[in-house]
Design a protein around this motif. Structure first.
Motif, PDB file in Angstrom:
ATOM      1  N   LEU A   1     183.493 121.881 -21.646  1.00  0.00           N
ATOM      2  CA  LEU A   1     184.338 120.857 -21.027  1.00  0.00           C
ATOM      3  C   LEU A   1     183.527 119.651 -20.566  1.00  0.00           C
ATOM      4  N   PHE A   2     182.229 119.838 -20.330  1.00  0.00           N
ATOM      5  CA  PHE A   2     181.372 118.730 -19.889  1.00  0.00           C
ATOM      6  C   PHE A   2     180.683 118.039 -21.066  1.00  0.00           C
ATOM      7  N   ALA A   3     180.962 118.491 -22.278  1.00  0.00           N
ATOM      8  CA  ALA A   3     180.255 117.961 -23.450  1.00  0.00           C
ATOM      9  C   ALA A   3     180.568 116.490 -23.676  1.00  0.00           C
ATOM     10  N   ALA A   4     181.825 116.090 -23.484  1.00  0.00           N
ATOM     11  CA  ALA A   4     182.187 114.692 -23.724  1.00  0.00           C
ATOM     12  C   ALA A   4     181.424 113.767 -22.784  1.00  0.00           C
ATOM     13  N   TRP A   5     181.291 114.171 -21.523  1.00  0.00           N
ATOM     14  CA  TRP A   5     180.522 113.369 -20.559  1.00  0.00           C
ATOM     15  C   TRP A   5     179.062 113.276 -20.988  1.00  0.00           C
ATOM     16  N   ALA A   6     178.484 114.409 -21.396  1.00  0.00           N
ATOM     17  CA  ALA A   6     177.084 114.406 -21.834  1.00  0.00           C
ATOM     18  C   ALA A   6     176.916 113.575 -23.100  1.00  0.00           C
ATOM     19  N   PHE A   7     177.896 113.645 -24.005  1.00  0.00           N
ATOM     20  CA  PHE A   7     177.823 112.873 -25.245  1.00  0.00           C
ATOM     21  C   PHE A   7     177.787 111.378 -24.949  1.00  0.00           C
ATOM     22  N   LYS A   8     178.621 110.919 -24.020  1.00  0.00           N
ATOM     23  CA  LYS A   8     178.643 109.497 -23.672  1.00  0.00           C
ATOM     24  C   LYS A   8     177.300 109.056 -23.095  1.00  0.00           C
ATOM     25  N   LYS A   9     176.697 109.908 -22.266  1.00  0.00           N
ATOM     26  CA  LYS A   9     175.406 109.562 -21.658  1.00  0.00           C
ATOM     27  C   LYS A   9     174.308 109.447 -22.718  1.00  0.00           C
ATOM     28  N   ILE A  10     174.244 110.433 -23.615  1.00  0.00           N
ATOM     29  CA  ILE A  10     173.177 110.441 -24.627  1.00  0.00           C
ATOM     30  C   ILE A  10     173.437 109.387 -25.692  1.00  0.00           C
ATOM     31  N   ASN A  11     174.695 109.262 -26.115  1.00  0.00           N
ATOM     32  CA  ASN A  11     175.021 108.353 -27.206  1.00  0.00           C
ATOM     33  C   ASN A  11     174.855 106.892 -26.819  1.00  0.00           C
ATOM     34  N   SER A  12     174.899 106.592 -25.510  1.00  0.00           N
ATOM     35  CA  SER A  12     174.694 105.210 -25.073  1.00  0.00           C
ATOM     36  C   SER A  12     173.242 104.779 -25.229  1.00  0.00           C
TER      37      SER A  12
END
Length: 441
Positions: A272-283
């Protein structure tokens, strides 16, 4: 300095996310209830295995064909047909039981029909996403969709067992039919495809047209097969992981099935926290680099899970985050590269080959586990993820360098052609005095 705000979610995005959650909730509950019904009737694990085979075979056999179908007909209509067919199959199961039908037979038949429907829904829904979601929103959408998928799966695992205890399996099948009807309703309210496409802005439309024209002129194609392979890693992990996780908890750690439920819940919470982590790394990194980071981190954490039960419970939420970040990145890269008119075929083929690859991998790793021990299965899966992800992304980066070099050479050639007339007219007498020089080809 002003910044351009990202586009807001359109109606399609607002409706597709809950439809994704509802569909995964229904599929998870259906599989839980059907497995329970088959196991209680036959009282053998082999009967449940045959049910899993009945679910897998239609998707491997038909995904490619349905993918082509999704590129020829309206994607929204096909996805709605899939949901309505699934609802009919879900309702038919308890009706058949009420008429005295054999529970095992009806479970196999209903699951087989639902699998055929899922084989149509996967390419049609992904093609619909490509059609309706603007390019600049794809990464954000895929992150939110992953949350919906994991939340639906987690909720189905948590609710399925309790509902069976409280009201029995029949109510679960009716509930599952309702979820498919709700999904079809959400797809209906998305509306027909706008004449201007997926709500794409004018600059995005112009950029897409220019890129398509350039690719046609150069004869270049996006590396879809390699991007699909990057996404297929997820299929392998899911199919193999679900099998060896059960063996490790029950046999390797000598624990009961209750701990298996806790482990599944911890994985779902991490996802459930993957989308938040994805936004952080992908930025801070490209989509491909984010996928590589996610897969490598997951492989390390996967190896640590085999050390001890409590070590597994400690690291599995972080393993879920790493895996889902990689999965979101791979899906975004594949969807961005796929031509809109062939998106159904691309995802249909990916689903078929992904399931086939996962089935092959689980057989080979199962043989390794049976001949040695279950921990070696975890190590083998970790190595497989690292090797496939690393080689694929290195190959894709090589492709990017080749494209960049070709573009630089083309730009240099164009600049040289533009400068030659000016040089030729600057000093005509000197040009006449000089000996003729053959022109460069």
């Amino acid at each position: 300095m002003s910044t351009i705000a990202p586009p807001r979610p359109n109606r399609a995005e607002r409706l597709l996310i809950p439809a994704t959650f509802i569909t995964n909730l229904g599929n998870g509950i259906q599989l839980t209830a059907a497995s329970y019904l088959v196991f209680t009737e036959a009282n053998t694990m082999l009967a449940v295995s045959w049910l899993m085979i009945a679910v897998t075979i239609p998707q491997v056999a038909l995904s490619l064909f349905f993918g082509k179908l999704a590129d020829r007909f309206d994607r929204r209509t096909l996805a709605m047909i899939s949901d309505l067919a699934s609802a009919a199959a879900a309702i038919a199961l308890p009706v058949w039981l009420a008429l005295g039908g054999n529970p095992s037979t009806v479970s196999y038949v209903a699951s087989f029909v639902l699998s055929i429907s899922a084989a149509l829904f996967f390419p049609a829904s992904n093609a619909l996403i490509k059609e309706r979601i603007p390019e600049s929103r794809l990464a954000q959408f895929n992150g939110n969709a992953e949350i919906a998928i994991q939340a639906g799966t987690l909720a189905s695992a948590a609710l399925g067992g309790w509902v069976i205890v409280w009201v029995g399996t029949t109510s679960l099948f009716y509930f599952n039919a309702i979820t498919f009807l709700l999904s079809a309703a959400l797809l209906f309210f998305i509306g027909r495809r706008p004449a201007s496409g997926a709500g794409t802005s004018a600059p995005e439309a112009a950029a897409k047209a220019a890129a398509a024209a350039k690719a046609a002129k150069d004869g270049s194609r996006p590396p879809l097969a390699r991007l699909a392979l990057l996404y297929i890693i997820g299929n392998i992990v899911i199919i193999v992981g679900n099998s060896i996780m059960l063996v490790l908890v029950i046999d390797g750690f000598k624990s009961n099935a209750g701990y298996l439920g806790i482990v599944d819940a911890l994985f779902g919470i991490g996802a459930l926290f993957a989308a938040w982590a994805f936004k952080k790394i992908n930025s801070k990194a490209t989509v491909l680099k984010t996928a590589l980071i996610g897969y490598l981190a997951f492989a390390v954490l996967l190896s640590l899970e085999s050390v001890h039960l409590y070590a597994m419970m400690a690291v599995i939420p972080f393993a879920a985050i790493a895996f889902c970040v990689a999965r979101i990145s791979a899906r975004t890269a594949l969807m961005s590269a796929a031509p809109e008119e062939k998106t159904g075929f691309v995802f249909g083929a990916t689903n078929a080959f992904g399931l086939a690859a996962g089935t092959t991998a689980v057989v080979l790793i199962s043989l390794l586990v049976d001949s040695t021990n279950v921990k070696n299965g975890f190590y083998a899966l970790s190595v497989l993820v690292v090797v496939i992800a690393s080689l694929t992304i290195l190959s894709l980066r090589g492709h990017d360098r080749e494209v960049a070099a070709a573009e630089a050479a083309e730009a240099a050639a164009a600049a040289e052609i533009e400068s030659e007339p000016a040089a030729g007219t600057a000093s005509e007498p000197a040009a006449e005095a000089a000996e003729p020089v053959p022109a460069k080809v």
